[in-house]
Scaffold this active site. Sequence first.
Site, mmCIF file in Angstrom:
data_model
loop_
_atom_site.group_PDB
_atom_site.id
_atom_site.type_symbol
_atom_site.label_atom_id
_atom_site.label_comp_id
_atom_site.label_asym_id
_atom_site.label_seq_id
_atom_site.Cartn_x
_atom_site.Cartn_y
_atom_site.Cartn_z
ATOM 1 N N ALA A 180 42.698 40.014 42.277
ATOM 2 C CA ALA A 180 42.245 41.075 43.182
ATOM 3 C C ALA A 180 41.084 41.859 42.599
ATOM 4 C CB ALA A 180 43.408 42.010 43.519
ATOM 5 N N GLY A 181 40.302 41.202 41.743
ATOM 6 C CA GLY A 181 39.085 41.828 41.238
ATOM 7 C C GLY A 181 38.009 41.821 42.310
ATOM 8 N N THR B 289 37.156 30.519 39.162
ATOM 9 C CA THR B 289 37.135 31.020 37.788
ATOM 10 C C THR B 289 36.180 30.199 36.924
ATOM 11 O OG1 THR B 289 39.454 31.653 38.036
ATOM 12 C CG2 THR B 289 38.583 31.575 35.795
ATOM 13 N N ASN B 290 35.421 30.891 36.097
ATOM 14 C CA ASN B 290 34.481 30.237 35.179
ATOM 15 C C ASN B 290 35.067 30.034 33.785
ATOM 16 O OD1 ASN B 290 32.131 29.853 36.820
ATOM 17 N ND2 ASN B 290 31.793 32.060 36.793
ATOM 18 N N VAL C 107 35.557 39.677 43.152
ATOM 19 C CA VAL C 107 35.386 38.442 43.925
ATOM 20 C C VAL C 107 36.623 38.177 44.781
ATOM 21 C CG1 VAL C 107 35.048 35.943 43.816
ATOM 22 C CG2 VAL C 107 33.791 37.447 42.255
ATOM 23 N N GLY C 108 37.798 38.355 44.208
ATOM 24 C CA GLY C 108 39.028 38.112 44.962
ATOM 25 C C GLY C 108 39.172 39.046 46.147
ATOM 26 N N ASN D 166 40.672 31.936 29.953
ATOM 27 C CA ASN D 166 40.681 31.571 31.366
ATOM 28 C C ASN D 166 41.434 30.275 31.624
ATOM 29 O OD1 ASN D 166 39.299 33.870 31.956
ATOM 30 N ND2 ASN D 166 37.378 32.892 32.503
ATOM 31 N N HIS E 131 27.324 24.947 36.803
ATOM 32 C CA HIS E 131 27.107 26.261 37.431
ATOM 33 C C HIS E 131 26.237 27.111 36.530
ATOM 34 C CE1 HIS E 131 27.662 29.913 39.571
ATOM 35 N NE2 HIS E 131 28.606 30.413 38.815
ATOM 36 N N ASP F 199 47.865 39.650 42.315
ATOM 37 C CA ASP F 199 47.313 40.105 41.042
ATOM 38 C C ASP F 199 48.465 40.646 40.204
ATOM 39 O OD1 ASP F 199 44.149 40.992 40.157
ATOM 40 O OD2 ASP F 199 45.812 41.759 38.962
#
Length: 309
Positions: free
Chosen positions: A10-11, A119-120, A13-14, A95, A175, A33
């Site tokens: 829920a950051g 996610t990166n 981007v989310g 991550n 990316h 989250d």
Amino acid sequence: MRRKITVVGAGNVGAATAQRLAERDYADVCLVDVAPGKARGRALDLDHAAPVVGYEPRVTGVESYAEIAGSDLVVVTAGSAQEPGMSGDDRLAVNADVVRQVSREVSERCPDAIVVVVTNPLPVMCHVALEATGFPRQRVIGMAGILDSARLRTLLAWELGVSAADVTGLVVGGHGEAMVAVLSSATVAGAPVRERIGAQRLDEIVARARDAGAEVLDLLEAGSASYAPSAAVAEMVDAIVLDRRRVLPCAVLCQGEYGFDNLYIGAPAKLGRNGVEEIVEVALDESEREELRRSAEAVKVQVAALDSP
């Protein structure tokens, strides 16, 4: 019966992704989250907006993965941003642990879902999600190519003084810094951009597109890009949920395509109700093929680093 889409994380981007999907009103949205109250607060805010915007207030915020059961599609945005003093390898490990845990929950609670990884570092996290879920490659897809292509198209449109709607520009490979701009097929209203923009200036535009995420981060000082990434996710979700069979640049597991075996790399893919229905191989010039090979080698190094004890 309405579809159910889960967004994990829920950051920025989310939350932006949950908003875009809620406003489409074709599915109930579950926002997850682990931070107490974070997803519930975001969801409540989105539900309060529903009567004004014109969608049904059916966004649920939770801390427990039990609520994701029955999801048709899961978008994974959870993870750690690069922090001061954190190396790339540190972030990779952190991550990977997050995505692995999320993927195991998805596999157990919604075994028929399609997973979109955000996610990166993205291609590597796709490998983690594929292994942890045990899903077929068609149902584990990464978002990046749409975002990088949109950034490139925006910059080309600004340079030419035209609408971005009239500019085509495809990005493949990794990316961000590992992306490969396919300028050989980039056009403005059908005319090759290489005939409109000089080689040196094109190199500068590609470099800015490659560093666009970092540029946004530097300007914000806190937080990261969210509007463009969430728009890119929503375009993928639309194609899948609505069975549009759009050909969009995504991170997909190549098994022979482009000469790569069992490797996630950015490439155009036809997306429909079953996920990836086809990986489309586009013509690349010699320099682009070499760039793509180097991009793939960089992904292989990261995957190997993750597998090392």
